[in-house]
Scaffold this motif. Structure first.
Motif, PDB file in Angstrom:
ATOM      1  N   ILE A  98       6.865   2.346   1.569  1.00  0.00           N
ATOM      2  CA  ILE A  98       7.584   3.624   1.618  1.00  0.00           C
ATOM      3  C   ILE A  98       7.546   4.258   3.012  1.00  0.00           C
ATOM      4  O   ILE A  98       8.243   5.246   3.252  1.00  0.00           O
ATOM      5  CB  ILE A  98       7.017   4.632   0.589  1.00  0.00           C
ATOM      6  CG1 ILE A  98       5.593   5.054   0.974  1.00  0.00           C
ATOM      7  CG2 ILE A  98       7.055   4.058  -0.810  1.00  0.00           C
ATOM      8  CD1 ILE A  98       5.051   6.185   0.121  1.00  0.00           C
ATOM      9  N   LEU A  99       6.764   3.669   3.912  1.00  0.00           N
ATOM     10  CA  LEU A  99       6.643   4.234   5.257  1.00  0.00           C
ATOM     11  C   LEU A  99       7.989   4.333   5.985  1.00  0.00           C
ATOM     12  O   LEU A  99       8.285   5.372   6.591  1.00  0.00           O
ATOM     13  CB  LEU A  99       5.639   3.426   6.076  1.00  0.00           C
ATOM     14  CG  LEU A  99       5.364   3.940   7.498  1.00  0.00           C
ATOM     15  CD1 LEU A  99       4.800   5.354   7.448  1.00  0.00           C
ATOM     16  CD2 LEU A  99       4.412   2.999   8.229  1.00  0.00           C
ATOM     17  N   TYR A 156       2.123   1.813   0.110  1.00  0.00           N
ATOM     18  CA  TYR A 156       2.393   2.901   1.048  1.00  0.00           C
ATOM     19  C   TYR A 156       3.114   2.389   2.292  1.00  0.00           C
ATOM     20  O   TYR A 156       3.927   3.116   2.881  1.00  0.00           O
ATOM     21  CB  TYR A 156       1.086   3.596   1.439  1.00  0.00           C
ATOM     22  CG  TYR A 156       0.474   4.376   0.301  1.00  0.00           C
ATOM     23  CD1 TYR A 156       1.111   5.502  -0.217  1.00  0.00           C
ATOM     24  CD2 TYR A 156      -0.735   3.990  -0.264  1.00  0.00           C
ATOM     25  CE1 TYR A 156       0.551   6.213  -1.268  1.00  0.00           C
ATOM     26  CE2 TYR A 156      -1.307   4.687  -1.317  1.00  0.00           C
ATOM     27  CZ  TYR A 156      -0.647   5.805  -1.818  1.00  0.00           C
ATOM     28  OH  TYR A 156      -1.178   6.500  -2.858  1.00  0.00           O
ATOM     29  N   PHE A 182      13.271  10.155   6.939  1.00  0.00           N
ATOM     30  CA  PHE A 182      13.471  11.566   6.617  1.00  0.00           C
ATOM     31  C   PHE A 182      12.755  12.470   7.613  1.00  0.00           C
ATOM     32  O   PHE A 182      13.239  13.564   7.929  1.00  0.00           O
ATOM     33  CB  PHE A 182      12.979  11.864   5.197  1.00  0.00           C
ATOM     34  CG  PHE A 182      13.954  11.460   4.139  1.00  0.00           C
ATOM     35  CD1 PHE A 182      14.999  12.298   3.785  1.00  0.00           C
ATOM     36  CD2 PHE A 182      13.840  10.240   3.507  1.00  0.00           C
ATOM     37  CE1 PHE A 182      15.914  11.936   2.815  1.00  0.00           C
ATOM     38  CE2 PHE A 182      14.745   9.862   2.536  1.00  0.00           C
ATOM     39  CZ  PHE A 182      15.791  10.709   2.183  1.00  0.00           C
ATOM     40  N   LEU A 183      11.610  12.027   8.108  1.00  0.00           N
ATOM     41  CA  LEU A 183      10.877  12.843   9.074  1.00  0.00           C
ATOM     42  C   LEU A 183      11.645  12.969  10.384  1.00  0.00           C
ATOM     43  O   LEU A 183      11.784  14.066  10.938  1.00  0.00           O
ATOM     44  CB  LEU A 183       9.492  12.234   9.318  1.00  0.00           C
ATOM     45  CG  LEU A 183       8.585  12.983  10.290  1.00  0.00           C
ATOM     46  CD1 LEU A 183       8.221  14.346   9.727  1.00  0.00           C
ATOM     47  CD2 LEU A 183       7.323  12.174  10.585  1.00  0.00           C
ATOM     48  N   GLY A 193      10.992   4.774   4.792  1.00  0.00           N
ATOM     49  CA  GLY A 193      11.747   5.879   4.219  1.00  0.00           C
ATOM     50  C   GLY A 193      11.190   7.228   4.642  1.00  0.00           C
ATOM     51  O   GLY A 193      11.949   8.156   4.953  1.00  0.00           O
ATOM     52  N   VAL A 194       9.855   7.337   4.659  1.00  0.00           N
ATOM     53  CA  VAL A 194       9.226   8.585   5.092  1.00  0.00           C
ATOM     54  C   VAL A 194       9.551   8.885   6.550  1.00  0.00           C
ATOM     55  O   VAL A 194       9.883  10.017   6.916  1.00  0.00           O
ATOM     56  CB  VAL A 194       7.702   8.520   4.878  1.00  0.00           C
ATOM     57  CG1 VAL A 194       7.021   9.738   5.484  1.00  0.00           C
ATOM     58  CG2 VAL A 194       7.384   8.424   3.390  1.00  0.00           C
ATOM     59  N   LEU A 195       9.482   7.864   7.394  1.00  0.00           N
ATOM     60  CA  LEU A 195       9.794   8.047   8.812  1.00  0.00           C
ATOM     61  C   LEU A 195      11.261   8.432   9.008  1.00  0.00           C
ATOM     62  O   LEU A 195      11.586   9.258   9.871  1.00  0.00           O
ATOM     63  CB  LEU A 195       9.474   6.773   9.592  1.00  0.00           C
ATOM     64  CG  LEU A 195       7.991   6.419   9.730  1.00  0.00           C
ATOM     65  CD1 LEU A 195       7.828   5.099  10.457  1.00  0.00           C
ATOM     66  CD2 LEU A 195       7.246   7.532  10.468  1.00  0.00           C
ATOM     67  N   ARG A 236      15.693  14.160   9.362  1.00  0.00           N
ATOM     68  CA  ARG A 236      15.917  15.293   8.476  1.00  0.00           C
ATOM     69  C   ARG A 236      15.051  16.507   8.811  1.00  0.00           C
ATOM     70  O   ARG A 236      15.548  17.626   8.884  1.00  0.00           O
ATOM     71  CB  ARG A 236      15.664  14.877   7.018  1.00  0.00           C
ATOM     72  CG  ARG A 236      16.683  13.895   6.454  1.00  0.00           C
ATOM     73  CD  ARG A 236      18.056  14.538   6.298  1.00  0.00           C
ATOM     74  NE  ARG A 236      18.988  13.654   5.613  1.00  0.00           N
ATOM     75  CZ  ARG A 236      19.792  12.801   6.219  1.00  0.00           C
ATOM     76  NH1 ARG A 236      19.757  12.697   7.554  1.00  0.00           N
ATOM     77  NH2 ARG A 236      20.622  12.042   5.541  1.00  0.00           N
ATOM     78  N   TYR A 237      13.761  16.288   8.987  1.00  0.00           N
ATOM     79  CA  TYR A 237      12.856  17.427   9.137  1.00  0.00           C
ATOM     80  C   TYR A 237      12.693  17.878  10.589  1.00  0.00           C
ATOM     81  O   TYR A 237      12.752  19.075  10.877  1.00  0.00           O
ATOM     82  CB  TYR A 237      11.487  17.092   8.531  1.00  0.00           C
ATOM     83  CG  TYR A 237      11.524  17.037   7.024  1.00  0.00           C
ATOM     84  CD1 TYR A 237      11.481  18.193   6.265  1.00  0.00           C
ATOM     85  CD2 TYR A 237      11.632  15.825   6.356  1.00  0.00           C
ATOM     86  CE1 TYR A 237      11.528  18.164   4.888  1.00  0.00           C
ATOM     87  CE2 TYR A 237      11.695  15.763   4.974  1.00  0.00           C
ATOM     88  CZ  TYR A 237      11.644  16.942   4.245  1.00  0.00           C
ATOM     89  OH  TYR A 237      11.704  16.893   2.886  1.00  0.00           O
TER      90      TYR A 237
END
Length: 320
Positions: free
Chosen positions: A36-37, A33, A43-44, A39-41, A47-48
């Motif tokens: 992938i953190l 995890y 997009f967050l 990549g998640v950050l 992107r979001y």
């Protein structure tokens, strides 16, 4: 219906045990995890969270007044998209260029992958792959610069036409609007065709060799093998990539188009991406630029959902 105290205690214990298993699994895979953190950050953050700015598409946004102080205008900017002849022309340019790229640039990696798959020499195959992969790692600035150097009035191509073929005048490849769209498609093919073959070659690597051996026993030639074995093996991949490509039908590539535009070809070359740049950045019409971006996203979503639905209706796998 009454529930006994024992049953409530049992259900509560089951839920507690389930939570403990989930926590234990999360702790066991904590390093995965962490991988992938980032990549998640990404997009967050990029992107979001910026999606909150969509609200200015319904306002006459002013940076000095902010989101709360700017005037609400509802769907006024969206009506402008279809009412303004200039915007309609830009949408048509975008759709036409995307259509050309789908017709010519999308099948190019498939054809190249099929040709590479037919090569018998692994050394020659890897050499060709390396050569065709290289343009992908060049920026659009370099790619367009190479084309400009070769195609300008005193460039290599015009020198060849005049010296070898005896043409009296140079050809205006960069100033004649008729050459704009073919050059854009040619640049996309040259830059991305090699990189696009990676997915298809990976799919072809999973084809059972016994199928080719059985086809050889049945007397099938190489074309028959390609049509009845190779193409069906990558059909699912082709459908999925085509669905994803439809989602970006209104994205023609800002950097490439922006670098190729000039006063001679702007009438047919300007697309939504460059138009949004001129309206939103140069003319500070942020609300209209946001409305166009939201319009593009909605169209892309509708096309992806529709294409995915049709693919499943015809028995193919979709993206979800």
């Amino acid at each position: 219906m009454s529930v006994s105290t024992g049953e409530l205690h049992s259900n509560g214990q089951l839920r507690a045990d389930k939570r403990k298993k989930i926590y234990a699994k999360l702790w066991r895979d904590r390093y995965l995890y962490l991988l992938i953190l980032p990549g998640v950050l990404f997009f967050l953050v990029y992107r979001y969270i910026p999606m909150l700015g969509i609200v200015i598409a319904f306002q006459n946004f002013s940076p000095f007044l902010g989101f709360r102080g700017s005037e609400w205008v509802g769907l006024q900017h969206f009506r402008t998209i279809f009412a303004d002849p200039e915007v309609v022309r830009v949408i048509w340019n975008t759709l036409y260029l995307s259509f050309l790229q789908i017709v010519f640039a999308f099948p190019a990696p498939i054809i190249l992958a099929l040709l590479l798959n037919e090569l018998r020499s692994e050394l020659y195959k890897r050499l060709i792959q390396t050569i065709v992969y290289m343009p992908h790692f060049l920026s659009w600035v370099i790619v367009v610069g190479i084309f400009v150097i070769f195609l300008r009035g005193d460039g290599l191509v015009n020198n060849f036409l005049q010296t070898v073929l005896g043409m009296e005048q140079s050809v205006g490849f960069l100033t004649n609007p008729d050459y704009f769209r073919p050059l854009i498609v040619l640049q996309v093919i040259w830059k991305e065709v090699g990189w696009g073959t990676i997915i298809f070659l990976a799919a072809l690597a999973g084809v059972n060799p016994e199928l080719y051996e059985a086809a050889t026993v049945d007397g099938a030639n190489r074309w028959r093998k390609m049509w009845h074995i190779t193409l069906p093996a990558i059909r699912t991949v082709i459908v999925i990539l085509f669905i994803l490509r439809l989602g970006s039908v209104l994205d023609s590539g800002f950097e490439q188009i922006f670098l190729m535009l000039n006063s001679f070809n702007r009438e047919i070359g300007e697309v939504l991406d460059t138009y949004v740049y001129y309206k939103g950045i140069q003319q500070t019409d942020y609300s209209f630029a946001t409305a166009v971006g939201l319009f593009k996203s909605i169209v892309g979503l509708v096309l992806i959902v529709g294409a995915n639905y049709l693919a499943k209706r015809f028995g193919q796998e979709g993206v979800y």
